[in-house]
Design an enzyme around this catalytic site. Structure first.
Site, PDB file in Angstrom:
ATOM      1  N   ASP A 264       4.983   3.010   6.653  1.00  0.00           N
ATOM      2  CA  ASP A 264       5.262   1.943   5.703  1.00  0.00           C
ATOM      3  C   ASP A 264       6.775   1.693   5.724  1.00  0.00           C
ATOM      4  O   ASP A 264       7.555   2.466   6.291  1.00  0.00           O
ATOM      5  CB  ASP A 264       4.750   2.294   4.300  1.00  0.00           C
TER       6      ASP A 264
HETATM    7  C1  BGC Z   1       4.205  -2.237   1.608  1.00  0.00           C
HETATM    8  C2  BGC Z   1       3.082  -2.406   2.625  1.00  0.00           C
HETATM    9  C3  BGC Z   1       3.376  -3.571   3.527  1.00  0.00           C
HETATM   10  C4  BGC Z   1       4.731  -3.364   4.171  1.00  0.00           C
HETATM   11  C5  BGC Z   1       5.095  -4.453   5.138  1.00  0.00           C
HETATM   12  C6  BGC Z   1       5.575  -2.255   2.234  1.00  0.00           C
HETATM   13  O1  BGC Z   1       6.562  -2.331   1.285  1.00  0.00           O
HETATM   14  O2  BGC Z   1       4.007  -1.020   0.923  1.00  0.00           O
HETATM   15  O3  BGC Z   1       1.879  -2.584   1.951  1.00  0.00           O
HETATM   16  O4  BGC Z   1       2.360  -3.710   4.475  1.00  0.00           O
HETATM   17  O5  BGC Z   1       5.707  -3.309   3.158  1.00  0.00           O
HETATM   18  O6  BGC Z   1       5.401  -5.635   4.523  1.00  0.00           O
END
Ligand code: BGC
Length: 721
Positions: A264
């Site tokens: 993430d």
């Molecule tokens: C979120 C994810 C997301 C990723 C990419 C993160 O901050 O937790 O759910 O897919 O960003 O945008």
């Protein structure tokens, strides 16, 4: 390309080029890097040299940008390895359908697939190769702002809807430019953060993890999801992205996942803040050892992975395996032959917000609304002359919810637009009444709003939470209607009893007082692009509400966590739930049960459950039990009912929940019509994790019921031999 050709490509790459495949930045960073950057930004952005060999980019704008990014990259990359383009398409791209929590309320896997199909078409045309969806975290605490991103508090719904999304979006052949790859997230148990605070630590027994949290991720992996994203949280002391047990042992070995793991956002670097890595170099090592292939928007792999490999701290084979997984995904997507995949400026224009997609989004918004209360005032009469539309969200355009595209509100059909389209001759007075921000105390508009209510034939009172109060990093400790909304509600309800309360929110809220005083409450969640049209049709009975709560609505925030499938305890509270019972597991100041339970939801018609029949009293491990439930529409309108099947295992070697949803089917019934819904139950559905952590079933008696959580109407007993 053949596996051999991919291997030859890998062998031709330098260590730095290999590392390049494992790093990812935002399109914004990628493009800005083409400019000359000075100052602190220049140190954090990947250099132009790194951009040349970078493997993937996330969060880009449209087909035009997708094509430009790929062209720019391919012109510079010495090995001509196409970029992977990733985007969060969570509930539609340009045509926004209801938030996932609302989709769960439809209890309709086919509807989920229809919406996924629309998202697939728009996304592939936009140039998306990978979407960070489905999100299937079990969420049992609405203080957590990301509860809106999941379908339910119930893993069965998350499993079925998540798998439906994966199968639809990926199709049978990823090289088909119309298909996109799915990344399941956030593995694992991100929704169980202590006290409902985002990013917070999670401490769970392995049994609870395996029973209530892991199944939905596994269902998506089994459905073929090509990527997995580890969650931000620490799970039993180890952040997921560095959690070897979770990633290597369970995901790869036990479940046989051979796809790509992408961290993430910045999660690898955050191992330092978690306090399990001394620095970013250490963080890179830990994440690699746990099988994290791509480091999203963080410098750890970018700055240190090559050194770690050169020093021998990270084995060269480990790097090669990770790179091969990324190359295989690119190959499967057909990017070596067609690096633009489905990116198509013309198709994009044709598909975005096309009538067919709007129709699907509207139907989804209708099927996900939950009628919580109705003392006969809804649907409103056709001949109302004068409607008062009141509340802070009366003219709101931000009705799409977190993860809608920036600017999505411009395309949203507002409530006044929806009402005027349906009832062009009706007089409409709009009064905001008050604000809805936390700390907002201005009550200046309430008297005028009450006056407008008093002078109308019908009142729509639109309350809820601002759109940016739910989503990532948006936990709340109090789940009341923020600002002076309850003061507004009291004044309006006192002025006109023909008032229907409409709620827009991304999480279950505490609406205990409203539930007592309002004659009708319709929960709309964030319905998306077609919000106003769907709402008008629901209020005037062109559509009949059929949503059932995918997560219970609390009486008070203090009840959390309050899963519907709770354990019984040694001192269960006897009915009735309204009064405390001394020395039992209860509260002195309120009932145990939620205000509205999981699975609850009304309709403009009524249904009766007439019969529940089982075709045998005992099954062996290889036999199936058929449970036939007869449901009749006893009202005067056509409607849909979700028939829910619950199981109880009264005696087992470990404590079992008082109820567990094991299947559901949605049925459409004309007035007076009855149908028999048949469920098949097998030994697999009776399994649980025993004290030794083994998944088993135990012989004995089971109860099977139809109804909804906390309100089971018909029950039969059977035995597992
Ligand atoms: C979120 C994810 C997301 C990723 C990419 C993160 O901050 O937790 O759910 O897919 O960003 O945008």
């Amino acid at each position: 390309m053949t596996e051999q050709a991919l291997k030859a490509l890998l062998d031709s790459m330098t260590i730095q080029e290999k590392v390049g495949q494992l790093i990812q930045c935002n399109a914004g960073q990628f493009i800005r890097n083409q400019l000359e950057i000075t100052g602190p930004d220049g140190e954090t952005l990947p250099t132009e040299e790194v951009c040349r060999i970078m493997g993937s980019v996330l969060t880009f704008e449209d087909a035009e940008q997708a094509i430009a990014l790929q062209e720019m990259h391919l012109a510079a990359d010495p090995k001509k390895i196409p970029l992977l383009l990733m985007l969060d398409v969570i509930h539609g791209l340009r045509t926004t359908y209801p938030i996932p929590l609302a989709m769960g309320c439809s209890f309709d896997d086919d509807l989920m697939a229809e919406c996924a199909d629309m998202a697939r078409k728009e996304s592939s045309a936009c140039g998306v190769h990978v979407t960070f969806n489905p999100m299937v975290d079990t969420a049992r605490d609405a203080r957590w702002g990301r509860i809106l991103e999941t379908n339910s508090e119930e893993p069965l719904i998350n499993s079925r809807m998540g798998a439906a999304f994966v199968r639809t979006a990926q199709g049978n052949d990823l090289s088909d430019p119309g298909n996109i790859a799915c990344c399941v997230k956030h593995y694992a148990a991100y929704g169980a953060g202590e006290a409902g605070r985002d990013y917070n630590t999670v401490d769970l027994s392995e049994r609870s993890l395996r029973q209530d949290y892991l199944p939905a991720y596994k269902a998506c992996v089994d459905a073929g999801a090509r990527l997995v994203m580890p969650s931000f949280n620490a799970l039993n002391g180890i952040p997921s992205v560095a959690n070897k047990w979770l990633m290597n042992r369970i995901l790869r070995e036990e479940w046989g996942f051979s796809g790509v793991v992408v961290s993430d956002y910045n999660a690898v670097g955050e191992l330092v803040a978690h306090g399990i890595a001394a620095d970013h170099k250490d963080a890179a090592r830990l994440a690699m050892e746990a099988g994290c292939d791509i480091d999203m928007v963080d410098n750890s792999y970018y700055l240190y992975l090559a050194d770690l490999v050169r020093e021998g701290t990270v084995p060269a084979e480990m790097l090669d395996e990770a790179v091969m997984r990324v190359l295989r995904l690119k190959n499967e997507l057909g990017l070596f032959e067609n690096p633009f995949h489905g990116a198509d400026r013309v198709a994009e224009k044709r598909l975005y917000l096309c009538p067919e997609h709007r129709e699907t989004a509207r139907r989804a918004a209708e099927e996900t609304a939950v009628l919580l209360k109705n003392e006969g005032i809804l649907p409103f009469r056709e001949d109302v002359k004068h409607i008062a539309l009141i509340g802070p969200f009366a003219e709101e355009k931000h009705l799409n919810g977190f993860w809608s595209r920036p600017g999505a509100e411009r395309d949203t059909v507002t409530i006044p637009e929806g009402i005027r389209a349906l009832l062009p001759d009706t007089e409409l007075t709009v009064e905001r009444g008050c604000g809805a921000a936390i700390g907002d105390t201005d009550t200046g508009g309430i008297a005028r709003a009450a006056e407008a209510a008093a002078g109308a034939d019908a009142v729509i009172l639109v309350l809820g939470e601002p759109e940016n109060y739910s989503g990532e990093g948006r936990s709340r400790a109090e789940l009341n209607l923020p600002g002076p909304q309850m003061q507004l509600a009291r004044a309006v309800l006192a002025a006109n009893r023909n008032t229907a309360v409409v709620l827009f929110n991304g999480r279950p809220l505490v609406i205990t007082e409203l539930a007592e005083t309002a004659p009708a409450i319709l929960e709309m969640w964030y319905p998306g692009t077609e919000a106003g049209n769907a709402l008008a049709r629901l209020l005037w009975g062109r559509a009949n509400p059929c949503g059932k709560l995918s997560a219970g609505m609390p009486r008070s925030t203090g009840q959390y966590p309050m899963p519907y499938n709770r354990m019984n305890t040694g001192r269960p509270k006897p009915p009735p739930d309204c009064k405390p019972a001394p020395f039992t597991s209860c509260y002195l100041d309120m009932p145990n049960l939620p205000l509205y339970s999981f699975g609850y939801g009304l309709s403009y018609t009524t249904f009766s459950y007439e019969k529940l029949e089982i075709d045998r009293n005992e099954i062996t491990k290889d036999e199936k039990l058929h449970v036939a439930v007869t449901v009749r529409n006893t009202g005067t309108r056509a409607g849909k009912e979700t028939v829910q099947l619950y199981l109880r295992d009264p005696v087992a070697s470990v404590v079992r929940p008082v109820q567990q949803l094991i299947d559901y089917k949605k049925v459409a019934l004309e007035p007076g019509e009855k149908k028999e819904i048949v469920f098949t139950v097998s030994e697999q559905q009776l399994r649980f994790f025993n004290a030794e952590g083994k998944e088993i079933s135990e012989a004995g008696e089971f109860l099977v019921s139809a109804g909804y959580a906390d309100h089971l109407l018909l029950t039969e007993k059977f035995r597992l031999a």
